[in-house]
Design a protein around this motif. Structure first.
Motif, mmCIF file in Angstrom:
data_model
loop_
_atom_site.group_PDB
_atom_site.id
_atom_site.type_symbol
_atom_site.label_atom_id
_atom_site.label_comp_id
_atom_site.label_asym_id
_atom_site.label_seq_id
_atom_site.Cartn_x
_atom_site.Cartn_y
_atom_site.Cartn_z
ATOM 1 N N MET A 1 0.850 -1.185 0.000
ATOM 2 C CA MET A 1 0.000 0.000 0.000
ATOM 3 C C MET A 1 0.890 1.241 0.000
ATOM 4 S SD MET A 1 -2.926 0.914 2.700
ATOM 5 C CE MET A 1 -3.817 2.391 2.539
ATOM 6 N N PRO A 2 0.685 2.161 -0.929
ATOM 7 C CA PRO A 2 1.508 3.381 -0.979
ATOM 8 C C PRO A 2 1.338 4.217 0.289
ATOM 9 C CG PRO A 2 0.194 3.164 -2.969
ATOM 10 C CD PRO A 2 -0.287 2.125 -2.014
ATOM 11 N N ARG A 3 2.423 4.854 0.657
ATOM 12 C CA ARG A 3 2.374 5.768 1.796
ATOM 13 C C ARG A 3 3.365 6.890 1.565
ATOM 14 N NH1 ARG A 3 6.092 4.247 6.172
ATOM 15 N NH2 ARG A 3 7.497 2.694 5.333
ATOM 16 N N ASN A 4 3.215 7.945 2.296
ATOM 17 C CA ASN A 4 4.092 9.112 2.177
ATOM 18 C C ASN A 4 5.202 9.023 3.212
ATOM 19 O OD1 ASN A 4 2.534 10.222 0.124
ATOM 20 N ND2 ASN A 4 1.126 11.121 1.595
ATOM 21 N N ASP A 43 6.047 9.625 -2.227
ATOM 22 C CA ASP A 43 5.057 8.560 -2.190
ATOM 23 C C ASP A 43 5.785 7.273 -2.566
ATOM 24 O OD1 ASP A 43 3.050 6.679 -3.079
ATOM 25 O OD2 ASP A 43 1.642 8.350 -3.130
ATOM 26 N N THR A 44 5.608 6.214 -1.781
ATOM 27 C CA THR A 44 6.336 4.974 -2.065
ATOM 28 C C THR A 44 5.986 4.412 -3.442
ATOM 29 O OG1 THR A 44 4.688 3.701 -0.828
ATOM 30 C CG2 THR A 44 6.711 4.331 0.345
ATOM 31 N N ALA A 45 4.780 4.653 -3.936
ATOM 32 C CA ALA A 45 4.413 4.192 -5.284
ATOM 33 C C ALA A 45 5.267 4.912 -6.333
ATOM 34 C CB ALA A 45 2.930 4.424 -5.540
ATOM 35 N N ASP A 46 5.522 6.201 -6.140
ATOM 36 C CA ASP A 46 6.387 6.960 -7.055
ATOM 37 C C ASP A 46 7.826 6.454 -6.991
ATOM 38 O OD1 ASP A 46 4.296 8.583 -7.927
ATOM 39 O OD2 ASP A 46 4.692 10.109 -6.400
ATOM 40 N N ASP A 48 8.804 3.392 -6.173
ATOM 41 C CA ASP A 48 8.846 2.081 -6.822
ATOM 42 C C ASP A 48 8.785 2.205 -8.343
ATOM 43 O OD1 ASP A 48 9.026 0.851 -4.335
ATOM 44 O OD2 ASP A 48 6.863 0.497 -4.204
ATOM 45 N N ALA A 49 7.976 3.133 -8.848
ATOM 46 C CA ALA A 49 7.870 3.349 -10.299
ATOM 47 C C ALA A 49 9.187 3.893 -10.849
ATOM 48 C CB ALA A 49 6.727 4.316 -10.608
#
Length: 73
Positions: A1-4, A43-46, A48-49
Motif C-alpha cells: 500500500m503506498p504511503r508518504n 510517495d512509495t508508489a512513485d 517504486d515506479a
C-alpha cells in the motif's frame, strides 16, 4: 500500500544515500516528490515506479569497448 515518507526513509527504500537522493532532487532525474512547506515528501508508489523505470537486463557496451574487445581477440 503506498504511503508518504520523508527523505531519509525514501533513500533507504531505494537503497541510496540521503545525499544522493538530495542531489537527484536538486539537479533533476530523481523520483517525483512533493514539497509541503519545508518538508519534502515521497510517495512509495512513485519511488517504486522510478526504480522500475531504471531496471536493466544488461549493461550497454560502447563503441570503444567493442573495438578493444576486437583487438584483444
Amino acid at each position: 500500500m503506498p504511503r508518504n515518507i520523508r527523505v531519509k526513509e525514501a533513500a533507504f527504500h531505494l537503497g541510496l544515500s540521503k545525499s544522493t537522493l538530495d542531489k537527484l532532487r536538486h539537479f533533476g532525474g530523481g523520483p517525483r516528490y512533493y514539497k509541503l512547506g519545508r518538508a519534502v515528501i515521497y510517495d512509495t508508489a512513485d519511488l517504486d515506479a522510478w526504480k522500475a523505470e531504471r531496471a536493466r537486463t544488461e549493461t550497454w557496451v560502447g563503441a570503444n569497448d567493442n573495438a578493444r574487445a576486437a583487438r584483444a581477440a
